[in-house]
Scaffold this active site. Structure first.
Site, PDB file in Angstrom:
ATOM      1  N   HIS A  48       1.006  -1.155  -0.087  1.00  0.00           N
ATOM      2  CA  HIS A  48      -0.017  -0.126   0.002  1.00  0.00           C
ATOM      3  C   HIS A  48       1.072   1.316   0.111  1.00  0.00           C
ATOM      4  CE1 HIS A  48      -2.852  -3.057   1.961  1.00  0.00           C
ATOM      5  NE2 HIS A  48      -3.273  -2.738   0.921  1.00  0.00           N
ATOM      6  N   ALA A 192      -6.198 -13.211  -0.129  1.00  0.00           N
ATOM      7  CA  ALA A 192      -5.417 -13.304  -1.321  1.00  0.00           C
ATOM      8  C   ALA A 192      -4.286 -12.034  -1.009  1.00  0.00           C
ATOM      9  CB  ALA A 192      -6.352 -13.064  -2.741  1.00  0.00           C
ATOM     10  N   GLU A 205       1.868  -5.750  10.906  1.00  0.00           N
ATOM     11  CA  GLU A 205       1.134  -4.560  10.772  1.00  0.00           C
ATOM     12  C   GLU A 205       1.427  -3.946  12.068  1.00  0.00           C
ATOM     13  OE1 GLU A 205      -1.685  -2.553   8.899  1.00  0.00           O
ATOM     14  OE2 GLU A 205      -1.832  -4.653   8.250  1.00  0.00           O
ATOM     15  N   TYR A 315     -10.303   1.141   5.888  1.00  0.00           N
ATOM     16  CA  TYR A 315     -11.099   0.333   5.817  1.00  0.00           C
ATOM     17  C   TYR A 315     -12.692   1.032   5.569  1.00  0.00           C
ATOM     18  CZ  TYR A 315      -8.256  -3.674   6.961  1.00  0.00           C
ATOM     19  OH  TYR A 315      -7.123  -4.380   6.692  1.00  0.00           O
TER      20      TYR A 315
END
Length: 337
Positions: A48, A192, A205, A315
């Site tokens: 990202h 995925a 993370e 999100y």
């Protein structure tokens, strides 16, 4: 007679001891997990393009890679989504961390194929193919979250003794710093991920850190996580045995959306008592959301859960206010290369 008896007893004792050793070996050898040495490792940053800790670290290691090199191992730092990194945005056309399913990887590229699908196929050619013997042994995928999740490790397989043992090692190495472990194995929630190309995928993370911002403390925590992960690889390759271990993990169960109106607009926000409480127990009656009119929406589940990715900025578009997890334990057998 006494001498003969002594000699016979001596031989019998040796025989019994040898039988004991053979029995012990037969009992333990079946529980030893043998894995080939880890020879190819990748460190992904920029999956990202606005999560800067991994991007800064990978770019640094591409120029000054001595600290990530380990004897007998190819360690490749790699920027996954260079276009998104250049624009400091999460992605260009679609989320790169969701298109490593076999359909997308095998999709015929045409003029309007999303950039991230093309990039996924390219990454699969370099580090895969996914599911093959030629795939990289291990990929560390570096991410930042705006949620208060600390130094989180992400596992994708509850039966992978290697990543369980590695997580146990990293957790102990970073103590007393908490290292929550998120297990994203689920029968219907399919991620995925970019790292799933590897035989052993491990996500890192680290947060809280705003998108498009770099914080020295968060970067340093991520750097230490990678260091200890590579140290584990080196010890494993040298033949060190890792005894059986058990780790506590948070297994993802469900994604929870914000309350919405008939126009699909968010009408309530994360309650202040839930904000920043990632990994803390959530019980029936605890506040979840707060409307602008002051109404409190409570958690009405019957069992205790542990929220994560609370109010994660990325999100909102995915309609996730947080994910519900439950605590489970994973056990790994004795491991050696």
């Amino acid at each position: 007679f006494c001498l003969k008896t002594h000699i016979l007893l001596h031989h019998y004792s040796l025989f019994c001891f040898q039988q004991f050793l053979e029995l012990l070996n037969s009992m333990t050898s079946s529980t030893v997990v043998h894995r080939p040495p880890v020879r190819k490792v990748a460190i992904f940053g920029g999956t990202h393009g606005n999560e800067l800790s991994g991007i800064y670290l990978v770019k640094h290691w591409q120029e000054h890679g001595a600290e990530i090199q380990r004897t007998g191992v190819e360690v490749k730092p790699f920027i996954c989504n260079p276009r998104a990194v250049k624009k400091c945005t999460r992605y260009i056309d679609c989320d790169l961390n969701r298109v490593f399913d076999l359909d997308s990887l095998g999709r015929t590229v045409v003029e309007d194929t999303p950039y991230e699908v093309r990039r996924a196929q390219e990454i699969n050619r370099i580090f895969g193919p996914k599911g093959s013997d030629d795939a990289f042994d291990l990929i560390f995928d570096l991410h930042n979250t705006t949620s208060n999740m600390g130094c989180t490790l992400i596992l994708e397989n509850s039966r992978d003794d290697f990543t369980i043992q590695m997580s146990h090692y990293i957790k102990n190495a970073l103590a007393p710093e908490p290292v929550p472990i998120l297990l994203i194995e689920h029968p219907t929630l399919k991620y995925a991920t970019t790292r799933s190309v590897a035989k052993h995928p491990v996500g890192m993370e680290v947060g809280p850190q705003p998108q498009g911002v770099i914080r020295a403390d968060i970067l340093e925590k991520m750097r230490k996580m990678v260091k200890h992960g590579l140290d584990f690889v080196q010890l494993f390759n040298k033949g060190q045995q890792f005894p059986p271990c058990t780790i506590e993990v948070y297994k993802i169960m469900e994604k929870v959306d914000y309350p919405r109106n008939k126009n699909d607009e968010v009408i309530a926000i994360i309650h202040p008592k839930l904000q920043d409480q990632d990994w803390q127990p959530l019980n029936k009656g605890d506040p979840l959301f707060l409307t602008l009119d002051g109404e409190v929406i409570e958690y009405n589940g019957d069992s205790t859960v542990y929220p994560a990715f609370i109010n994660e900025a990325a999100y909102y578009e995915k309609k996730h206010a947080f994910v519900k997890t439950v605590k489970v334990k994973l056990t790994a057998e004795l491991l050696r290369s």
